[in-house]
Design an enzyme around this catalytic site. Structure first.
Site, PDB file in Angstrom:
ATOM      1  CE  LYS A 113     -15.781 -45.801  13.615  1.00  0.00           C
ATOM      2  NZ  LYS A 113     -15.412 -46.776  12.566  1.00  0.00           N
ATOM      3  CG  ASP A 124     -14.185 -28.410  10.271  1.00  0.00           C
ATOM      4  OD1 ASP A 124     -13.947 -29.454  10.909  1.00  0.00           O
ATOM      5  OD2 ASP A 124     -13.973 -27.278  10.733  1.00  0.00           O
ATOM      6  CG  HIS A 184     -14.128 -55.309   9.266  1.00  0.00           C
ATOM      7  ND1 HIS A 184     -14.355 -54.040   8.785  1.00  0.00           N
ATOM      8  CD2 HIS A 184     -13.026 -55.216  10.046  1.00  0.00           C
ATOM      9  CE1 HIS A 184     -13.438 -53.226   9.264  1.00  0.00           C
ATOM     10  NE2 HIS A 184     -12.620 -53.917  10.036  1.00  0.00           N
TER      11      HIS A 184
HETATM   12  P1  NAD Z   1     -14.840 -18.874   3.895  1.00  0.00           P
HETATM   13  O1  NAD Z   1     -14.759 -17.664   4.779  1.00  0.00           O
HETATM   14  O2  NAD Z   1     -13.612 -19.277   3.192  1.00  0.00           O
HETATM   15  O3  NAD Z   1     -15.989 -18.649   2.803  1.00  0.00           O
HETATM   16  C1  NAD Z   1     -17.205 -18.097   3.117  1.00  0.00           C
HETATM   17  C2  NAD Z   1     -17.403 -16.799   2.362  1.00  0.00           C
HETATM   18  O4  NAD Z   1     -17.450 -17.024   0.949  1.00  0.00           O
HETATM   19  C3  NAD Z   1     -18.729 -16.159   2.684  1.00  0.00           C
HETATM   20  O5  NAD Z   1     -18.589 -15.403   3.851  1.00  0.00           O
HETATM   21  C4  NAD Z   1     -19.035 -15.345   1.437  1.00  0.00           C
HETATM   22  O6  NAD Z   1     -18.520 -14.041   1.561  1.00  0.00           O
HETATM   23  C5  NAD Z   1     -18.257 -16.030   0.336  1.00  0.00           C
HETATM   24  N1  NAD Z   1     -19.117 -16.715  -0.675  1.00  0.00           N
HETATM   25  C6  NAD Z   1     -18.934 -16.695  -2.029  1.00  0.00           C
HETATM   26  N2  NAD Z   1     -19.861 -17.446  -2.648  1.00  0.00           N
HETATM   27  C7  NAD Z   1     -20.649 -17.976  -1.691  1.00  0.00           C
HETATM   28  C8  NAD Z   1     -21.788 -18.853  -1.707  1.00  0.00           C
HETATM   29  N3  NAD Z   1     -22.298 -19.338  -2.841  1.00  0.00           N
HETATM   30  N4  NAD Z   1     -22.339 -19.203  -0.520  1.00  0.00           N
HETATM   31  C9  NAD Z   1     -21.850 -18.732   0.639  1.00  0.00           C
HETATM   32  N5  NAD Z   1     -20.784 -17.885   0.715  1.00  0.00           N
HETATM   33  C10 NAD Z   1     -20.181 -17.504  -0.436  1.00  0.00           C
HETATM   34  O7  NAD Z   1     -15.330 -20.164   4.668  1.00  0.00           O
HETATM   35  P2  NAD Z   1     -16.482 -20.459   5.727  1.00  0.00           P
HETATM   36  O8  NAD Z   1     -17.404 -21.419   5.100  1.00  0.00           O
HETATM   37  O9  NAD Z   1     -17.061 -19.215   6.317  1.00  0.00           O
HETATM   38  O10 NAD Z   1     -15.643 -21.185   6.891  1.00  0.00           O
HETATM   39  C11 NAD Z   1     -15.267 -22.525   6.775  1.00  0.00           C
HETATM   40  C12 NAD Z   1     -13.895 -22.753   7.381  1.00  0.00           C
HETATM   41  O11 NAD Z   1     -13.883 -22.325   8.737  1.00  0.00           O
HETATM   42  C13 NAD Z   1     -13.529 -24.206   7.406  1.00  0.00           C
HETATM   43  O12 NAD Z   1     -12.217 -24.332   6.892  1.00  0.00           O
HETATM   44  C14 NAD Z   1     -13.541 -24.563   8.891  1.00  0.00           C
HETATM   45  O13 NAD Z   1     -12.628 -25.602   9.144  1.00  0.00           O
HETATM   46  C15 NAD Z   1     -13.146 -23.269   9.516  1.00  0.00           C
HETATM   47  N6  NAD Z   1     -13.468 -23.043  10.933  1.00  0.00           N
HETATM   48  C16 NAD Z   1     -14.306 -23.850  11.651  1.00  0.00           C
HETATM   49  C17 NAD Z   1     -14.610 -23.575  12.965  1.00  0.00           C
HETATM   50  C18 NAD Z   1     -15.594 -24.467  13.698  1.00  0.00           C
HETATM   51  O14 NAD Z   1     -16.224 -25.289  13.089  1.00  0.00           O
HETATM   52  N7  NAD Z   1     -15.758 -24.329  15.007  1.00  0.00           N
HETATM   53  C19 NAD Z   1     -14.069 -22.458  13.577  1.00  0.00           C
HETATM   54  C20 NAD Z   1     -13.220 -21.641  12.829  1.00  0.00           C
HETATM   55  C21 NAD Z   1     -12.944 -21.918  11.512  1.00  0.00           C
END
Ligand code: NAD
Length: 430
Positions: free
Chosen positions: A265, A281, A379
């Site tokens: 923690k 996240d 603390h």
């Molecule tokens: P996102 O879909 O908004 O962005 C990802 C997309 O951005 C990629 O698929 C790509 O097409 C594009 N992209 C553009 N420039 C990029 C670069 N330099 N590098 C990588 N991709 C690039 O977000 P994400 O990261 O796929 O998902 C994150 C979100 O999903 C968070 O908000 C999270 O809280 C949520 N989420 C989390 C869970 C879990 O952790 N279990 C489940 C569902 C959703």
């Protein structure tokens, strides 16, 4: 007093400055614009309109303090670390530990590529091992279909790279789990991976004649690890006996999950504070860290501590770190964007390594305090003002009540109320 700052994160007296003076130094350090600095200083970083687009049923916002940890030297470069956290003493502890670690060169870090794992749960197959072979034989086809969902990611050098298949014998019968390995580049990747998993599920069903249910990323990001190591100079720590005391505290955490939960923690105090500041996240990070700590079947520390030949304390950390610079709130929350600029990170992998170093520093600070004077002394002094506020103190009374409790060594809610009453009745009488 500090009047200007060069590109060093070692700023003597930083903690004694006013928030505005600190912000001015951070602005100079990170090259923030007036607008970016005032976004932070005004404490109005997120508009109602934007908040309403981020989540559902919005009614407003809650602001938590954003501090900056100083002294971090990571891979030879100075970083000021933005930390969003409501708990007192975390930022001070990180800064202190980073100062100790600077003596022997700070932190060195590394990381795996940003690979996340997506799971596809195949059920209702009578011959699961046969189905496993069929899926493995179709690997190239599955990966190509997954990658067709995200040309942007593929163009950036990411995308689905590999897959594994495992057979589970569960209480609901056999299951064949396909695990898609996706390089998420600068994204945390959950949306990207989930989209791919959903897209390839019908193909897996067709090939195996089974039924797919779940198609979702795992937060046990065991292929997306950040690592950091440091040497804490024994003299800077307070002497050889402090090194031994810390090793004893560490041994306690290794042996006992009850102690270890709090050990980890403490690490997450630092990791999550940076995560919150940069719009990550936080739940995904917590889930990943604790699942990783328990992967052997025995819940264990995310850090290790040893003594080297010189008698200095040597620390390491290895922790899953699913963080992004785009996607999620990182790219939408205006304050998160400014915090990323303060860090000056160029990739998600770099951010992950910084967060690992902060986690390691936080752990060192906690072990040192716990094994020496205990954490309550420092603390509670820092917490005294919170107690004064909770007891009803406002304005200048907050500090007066807090100082009195500290002087009396009675930092308690009931005493804060008493002092407040005493002060109020004294005012009435004059
Ligand atoms: P996102 O879909 O908004 O962005 C990802 C997309 O951005 C990629 O698929 C790509 O097409 C594009 N992209 C553009 N420039 C990029 C670069 N330099 N590098 C990588 N991709 C690039 O977000 P994400 O990261 O796929 O998902 C994150 C979100 O999903 C968070 O908000 C999270 O809280 C949520 N989420 C989390 C869970 C879990 O952790 N279990 C489940 C569902 C959703």
């Amino acid at each position: 007093m500090v009047s200007s700052v060069s590109k060093t994160s070692q700023i003597p007296g930083f903690y004694k400055l006013s928030p505005l003076e600190r912000l001015r130094l951070v602005k100079e350090f990170a090259g923030l614009s007036e607008e970016e600095a005032s976004l932070i200083g005004s404490m109005k970083g997120l508009s109602l309109e934007l908040a309403d687009r981020m989540i559902e049923n919005v009614i407003g916002g809650i602001t938590i303090p954003l501090g900056v940890a100083a002294n971090f030297l990571i891979n030879g470069r100075d970083y000021l670390i933005p930390m969003a956290i409501e708990e007192p003493s975390v930022v001070a502890a990180a800064s202190n530990a980073a100062k100790i670690c600077r003596v022997k060169g700070g932190f060195t870090t590394s990381a795996t590529p940003p690979i996340m794992i997506g799971q596809i749960q195949l059920t209702k197959v009578v011959d699961p091992h046969w189905a496993k072979m069929v899926i493995l034989e179709s690997k190239d086809e599955i990966i190509a279909l997954a990658n067709a969902q995200d040309p942007v990611l593929v163009k950036l050098g990411g995308g689905a790279k590999d897959l594994d298949v495992k057979v589970l014998h569960t209480m609901a019968g056999p299951m064949v789990i396909t695990e898609l390995h996706v390089d998420c580049r600068d994204a945390m990747g959950a949306n990207a991976v989930n989209t791919m998993c959903e897209a390839v599920a019908p193909l897996i069903e067709r090939k195996t004649r089974g039924k797919v249910y779940l198609r979702i990323i795992t937060n046990l990001a065991s292929k997306r690890l950040a690592r950091a190591k440091t040497v804490a100079d024994k003299a800077a720590l307070g002497g050889s006996s402090v090194v031994d005391d810390i090793l004893s505290a560490y041994a306690f955490a290794v042996a006992d999950p009850y102690r270890c939960a709090t050990h980890n923690k403490g690490i997450m105090n630092g990791v999550i504070a940076v995560a919150l500041a940069t719009g990550q996240d936080t739940r995904a990070l917590e889930a990943g860290a604790h699942a990783y700590a328990a992967r052997s079947g025995h819940y264990s520390p995310l850090t290790t501590w040893e003594k080297n030949e010189e008698g200095d304390l040597v620390g390491t950390i290895e922790i899953p770190m699913a963080v992004g610079l785009i996607g999620g709130a990182t790219a939408t929350h205006p304050v998160a964007k400014v915090c990323l600029k303060i860090l000056g990170v160029k990739s998600a992998v770099e951010l992950a390594q910084i967060m690992a170093a902060v986690g390691l520093a936080q752990n060192l600070a906690a072990l040192r305090a716990l094994s020496q004077e205990g954490i309550q002394k420092g603390h509670m002094k820092l917490h005294a003002r919170n107690i004064a506020i909770a007891a009803g103190a406002e304005g200048s009374l907050v500090d007066i009540v807090a100082q009195k409790m500290i002087a009396e060594k009675r930092i308690r809610f009931d005493r804060a109320k008493e002092i407040l009453e005493e002060l109020k009745s004294a005012v009435k009488q004059t």
